[in-house]
Design a protein around this motif. Structure first.
Motif, PDB file in Angstrom:
ATOM      1  N   GLU A  72      -2.453   0.926 -43.181  1.00  0.00           N
ATOM      2  CA  GLU A  72      -2.380   0.394 -44.542  1.00  0.00           C
ATOM      3  C   GLU A  72      -3.373   1.108 -45.444  1.00  0.00           C
ATOM      4  O   GLU A  72      -3.084   1.389 -46.620  1.00  0.00           O
ATOM      5  CB  GLU A  72      -2.660  -1.104 -44.525  1.00  0.00           C
ATOM      6  CG  GLU A  72      -1.598  -1.929 -43.813  1.00  0.00           C
ATOM      7  CD  GLU A  72      -1.964  -3.384 -43.716  1.00  0.00           C
ATOM      8  OE1 GLU A  72      -3.138  -3.715 -43.986  1.00  0.00           O
ATOM      9  OE2 GLU A  72      -1.099  -4.202 -43.360  1.00  0.00           O
ATOM     10  N   ASN A 114      -1.302   6.302 -52.312  1.00  0.00           N
ATOM     11  CA  ASN A 114      -0.833   5.804 -53.607  1.00  0.00           C
ATOM     12  C   ASN A 114      -1.922   5.883 -54.668  1.00  0.00           C
ATOM     13  O   ASN A 114      -1.633   6.011 -55.858  1.00  0.00           O
ATOM     14  CB  ASN A 114      -0.356   4.356 -53.466  1.00  0.00           C
ATOM     15  CG  ASN A 114       1.014   4.269 -52.806  1.00  0.00           C
ATOM     16  OD1 ASN A 114       1.869   5.112 -53.036  1.00  0.00           O
ATOM     17  ND2 ASN A 114       1.217   3.259 -51.975  1.00  0.00           N
ATOM     18  N   GLU A 116       9.842   5.908 -48.649  1.00  0.00           N
ATOM     19  CA  GLU A 116      10.010   4.467 -48.438  1.00  0.00           C
ATOM     20  C   GLU A 116       8.676   3.814 -48.076  1.00  0.00           C
ATOM     21  O   GLU A 116       8.342   2.728 -48.583  1.00  0.00           O
ATOM     22  CB  GLU A 116      11.030   4.217 -47.335  1.00  0.00           C
ATOM     23  CG  GLU A 116      11.296   2.727 -47.078  1.00  0.00           C
ATOM     24  CD  GLU A 116      12.303   2.495 -45.970  1.00  0.00           C
ATOM     25  OE1 GLU A 116      12.493   1.313 -45.583  1.00  0.00           O
ATOM     26  OE2 GLU A 116      12.903   3.478 -45.488  1.00  0.00           O
ATOM     27  N   VAL A 117       7.928   4.461 -47.211  1.00  0.00           N
ATOM     28  CA  VAL A 117       6.625   3.918 -46.787  1.00  0.00           C
ATOM     29  C   VAL A 117       5.679   3.798 -47.974  1.00  0.00           C
ATOM     30  O   VAL A 117       5.018   2.767 -48.170  1.00  0.00           O
ATOM     31  CB  VAL A 117       6.005   4.814 -45.690  1.00  0.00           C
ATOM     32  CG1 VAL A 117       4.541   4.425 -45.446  1.00  0.00           C
ATOM     33  CG2 VAL A 117       6.794   4.702 -44.399  1.00  0.00           C
ATOM     34  N   GLU A 124       6.415   3.649 -51.141  1.00  0.00           N
ATOM     35  CA  GLU A 124       6.921   2.719 -52.154  1.00  0.00           C
ATOM     36  C   GLU A 124       6.725   1.267 -51.731  1.00  0.00           C
ATOM     37  O   GLU A 124       6.318   0.417 -52.531  1.00  0.00           O
ATOM     38  CB  GLU A 124       8.394   2.982 -52.428  1.00  0.00           C
ATOM     39  CG  GLU A 124       8.961   2.100 -53.539  1.00  0.00           C
ATOM     40  CD  GLU A 124      10.411   2.429 -53.858  1.00  0.00           C
ATOM     41  OE1 GLU A 124      11.050   1.647 -54.578  1.00  0.00           O
ATOM     42  OE2 GLU A 124      10.900   3.479 -53.372  1.00  0.00           O
ATOM     43  N   SER A 125       6.992   0.982 -50.459  1.00  0.00           N
ATOM     44  CA  SER A 125       6.905  -0.403 -49.970  1.00  0.00           C
ATOM     45  C   SER A 125       5.494  -0.784 -49.539  1.00  0.00           C
ATOM     46  O   SER A 125       5.144  -1.965 -49.516  1.00  0.00           O
ATOM     47  CB  SER A 125       7.866  -0.612 -48.801  1.00  0.00           C
ATOM     48  OG  SER A 125       7.477   0.172 -47.680  1.00  0.00           O
ATOM     49  N   GLY A 126       4.691   0.212 -49.181  1.00  0.00           N
ATOM     50  CA  GLY A 126       3.327  -0.063 -48.735  1.00  0.00           C
ATOM     51  C   GLY A 126       3.198  -0.343 -47.256  1.00  0.00           C
ATOM     52  O   GLY A 126       2.094  -0.588 -46.764  1.00  0.00           O
ATOM     53  N   PRO A 162       8.555   0.707 -42.173  1.00  0.00           N
ATOM     54  CA  PRO A 162       9.711  -0.167 -41.914  1.00  0.00           C
ATOM     55  C   PRO A 162       9.720  -0.639 -40.466  1.00  0.00           C
ATOM     56  O   PRO A 162       9.247   0.063 -39.568  1.00  0.00           O
ATOM     57  CB  PRO A 162      10.912   0.745 -42.205  1.00  0.00           C
ATOM     58  CG  PRO A 162      10.370   1.858 -43.037  1.00  0.00           C
ATOM     59  CD  PRO A 162       8.953   2.054 -42.617  1.00  0.00           C
ATOM     60  N   PRO A 199      -1.030  -4.637 -50.676  1.00  0.00           N
ATOM     61  CA  PRO A 199      -0.406  -5.109 -49.415  1.00  0.00           C
ATOM     62  C   PRO A 199      -1.130  -6.312 -48.821  1.00  0.00           C
ATOM     63  O   PRO A 199      -0.483  -7.218 -48.289  1.00  0.00           O
ATOM     64  CB  PRO A 199      -0.512  -3.883 -48.497  1.00  0.00           C
ATOM     65  CG  PRO A 199      -0.566  -2.723 -49.417  1.00  0.00           C
ATOM     66  CD  PRO A 199      -1.350  -3.205 -50.597  1.00  0.00           C
ATOM     67  N   GLU A 224      -0.232  -9.424 -50.886  1.00  0.00           N
ATOM     68  CA  GLU A 224       1.134  -9.845 -50.550  1.00  0.00           C
ATOM     69  C   GLU A 224       1.166 -10.532 -49.186  1.00  0.00           C
ATOM     70  O   GLU A 224       1.853 -11.540 -49.007  1.00  0.00           O
ATOM     71  CB  GLU A 224       2.065  -8.628 -50.562  1.00  0.00           C
ATOM     72  CG  GLU A 224       2.309  -8.071 -51.955  1.00  0.00           C
ATOM     73  CD  GLU A 224       3.194  -6.851 -51.942  1.00  0.00           C
ATOM     74  OE1 GLU A 224       3.965  -6.661 -52.900  1.00  0.00           O
ATOM     75  OE2 GLU A 224       3.118  -6.074 -50.964  1.00  0.00           O
ATOM     76  N   LYS A 278       0.772  -4.783 -59.847  1.00  0.00           N
ATOM     77  CA  LYS A 278       2.001  -4.024 -59.628  1.00  0.00           C
ATOM     78  C   LYS A 278       2.425  -3.309 -60.914  1.00  0.00           C
ATOM     79  O   LYS A 278       2.914  -2.168 -60.861  1.00  0.00           O
ATOM     80  CB  LYS A 278       3.110  -4.954 -59.143  1.00  0.00           C
ATOM     81  CG  LYS A 278       2.982  -5.358 -57.692  1.00  0.00           C
ATOM     82  CD  LYS A 278       4.197  -6.150 -57.230  1.00  0.00           C
ATOM     83  CE  LYS A 278       4.165  -6.393 -55.726  1.00  0.00           C
ATOM     84  NZ  LYS A 278       5.347  -7.136 -55.261  1.00  0.00           N
ATOM     85  N   GLU A 291       2.666   0.722 -61.403  1.00  0.00           N
ATOM     86  CA  GLU A 291       3.848   1.383 -61.964  1.00  0.00           C
ATOM     87  C   GLU A 291       3.450   2.333 -63.089  1.00  0.00           C
ATOM     88  O   GLU A 291       3.990   3.439 -63.208  1.00  0.00           O
ATOM     89  CB  GLU A 291       4.832   0.327 -62.481  1.00  0.00           C
ATOM     90  CG  GLU A 291       6.148   0.891 -62.960  1.00  0.00           C
ATOM     91  CD  GLU A 291       6.987   1.465 -61.840  1.00  0.00           C
ATOM     92  OE1 GLU A 291       7.882   2.287 -62.134  1.00  0.00           O
ATOM     93  OE2 GLU A 291       6.748   1.111 -60.664  1.00  0.00           O
TER      94      GLU A 291
END
Length: 287
Positions: free
Chosen positions: A5, A12, A48-49, A51-53, A56, A184, A187, A216, A220
């Motif tokens: 993480e 990011n 994907e990683v 963007e989602s944090g 998967p 993360p 959340e 968030k 962005e």
């Protein structure tokens, strides 16, 4: 906070969308060159990683390790060490090592001083007082160094504890750090609250939900920074405000900032330049 993480947060924090896409494509091309039998779509998976944090569910261990190595390499090339402890902890440890070396040297001086007597009593009354005075000074300094070492060891322990709290996404008061790189963790805590597993009070959780939306939105903004805005960020003339990362204070000026909005920088309404000199500097930076 898990190491994976932390890596994602650092990616990011240090690379915008455009840079991340380049890193993803370059890594996918690299894997294809060295192992064409690996059919993993690393370019899409990395995007994907980031963007989602999170990785998967079902991500293969080898794939996860490969992507983590990709992130580590990219960060280190940018001068960011994901393994690095805090600056204060590192300096405190260096001071502790220096004190221990000084104590070792001072202890040797004490022994060398007493060895002058060859184990015999001091019969020369003219020099005895001077001898014992020097012995006392040497021993006193050794005792003081030993005291400093114990205090410094306690300080190192406190700083390491603070580093660990930070890695877990917690502030000094035990609450969650409200920063973009801690999204993360926030959340995760809100998901725990939905399951009735969070120890935070309802009012605190409401605050976290509100702050999560703000963070968030700011993330962005950062991801959508224009090339001109990114150029300004990379100029080294700004200090990003950790608490409100779309606000950048101008180095050398007191409480003067520019703010990132809709991908471009503009003068901060709250921290606007006041003097002609400040206005000229801000104008030059904004171009």
């Amino acid at each position: 906070m898990k190491f994976e993480e932390k890596l994602i947060n650092l990616m990011n924090e240090n690379f915008n969308n455009q840079a991340q896409n380049v890193i993803a494509k370059d890594f996918a091309d690299y894997v294809w060159e060295i192992n064409p039998f690996d059919q993993t779509d690393y370019e899409s998976l990395i995007k994907e990683v980031l963007e989602s944090g999170v990785f998967p569910e079902g991500t293969d261990v080898m794939e996860k390790e490969a992507i983590q190595n990709c992130f580590i390499n990219a960060l280190q090339k940018k001068g960011v060490d994901p393994f690095e402890e805090s600056y204060r902890t590192r300096m405190a440890k260096q001071k502790l090592e220096r004190l221990k070396n000084e104590l070792h040297q001072q202890t040797n001086k004490v022994f060398e001083h007493w060895e002058q007597t060859n184990g015999q009593p001091m019969n020369d009354k003219r020099n005895a007082r001077s001898f014992f005075n020097k012995a006392e000074r040497l021993e006193s300094k050794a005792i003081d160094l030993n005291k400093q070492i114990k205090e410094q060891e306690e300080r190192v322990g406190r700083l390491e504890w603070a580093d660990e709290r930070k890695r877990l996404g917690l502030n000094k008061q035990g609450g969650l750090m409200l920063t973009i790189d801690n999204i993360p963790r926030i959340e995760e805590e809100l998901e725990r609250a939905e399951r009735g597993e969070s120890h935070f009070a309802p009012a605190t959780l409401r605050k976290y939900r509100k702050e999560l939306a703000r963070l968030k939105a700011e993330k962005e903004q950062l991801n959508n920074a224009s090339s001109k805005a990114q150029e300004i960020i990379n100029s080294g003339k700004l200090n990003q405000w950790k608490k409100y990362p779309t606000v950048y204070f101008i180095k050398g000026l007191r409480k003067v900032a520019i703010e990132l909005k809709n991908g471009a920088f503009e003068v901060s309404s709250k921290y606007a330049p006041q003097t002609d000199e400040e206005k000229a500097i801000v104008k030059e930076i904004l171009g």
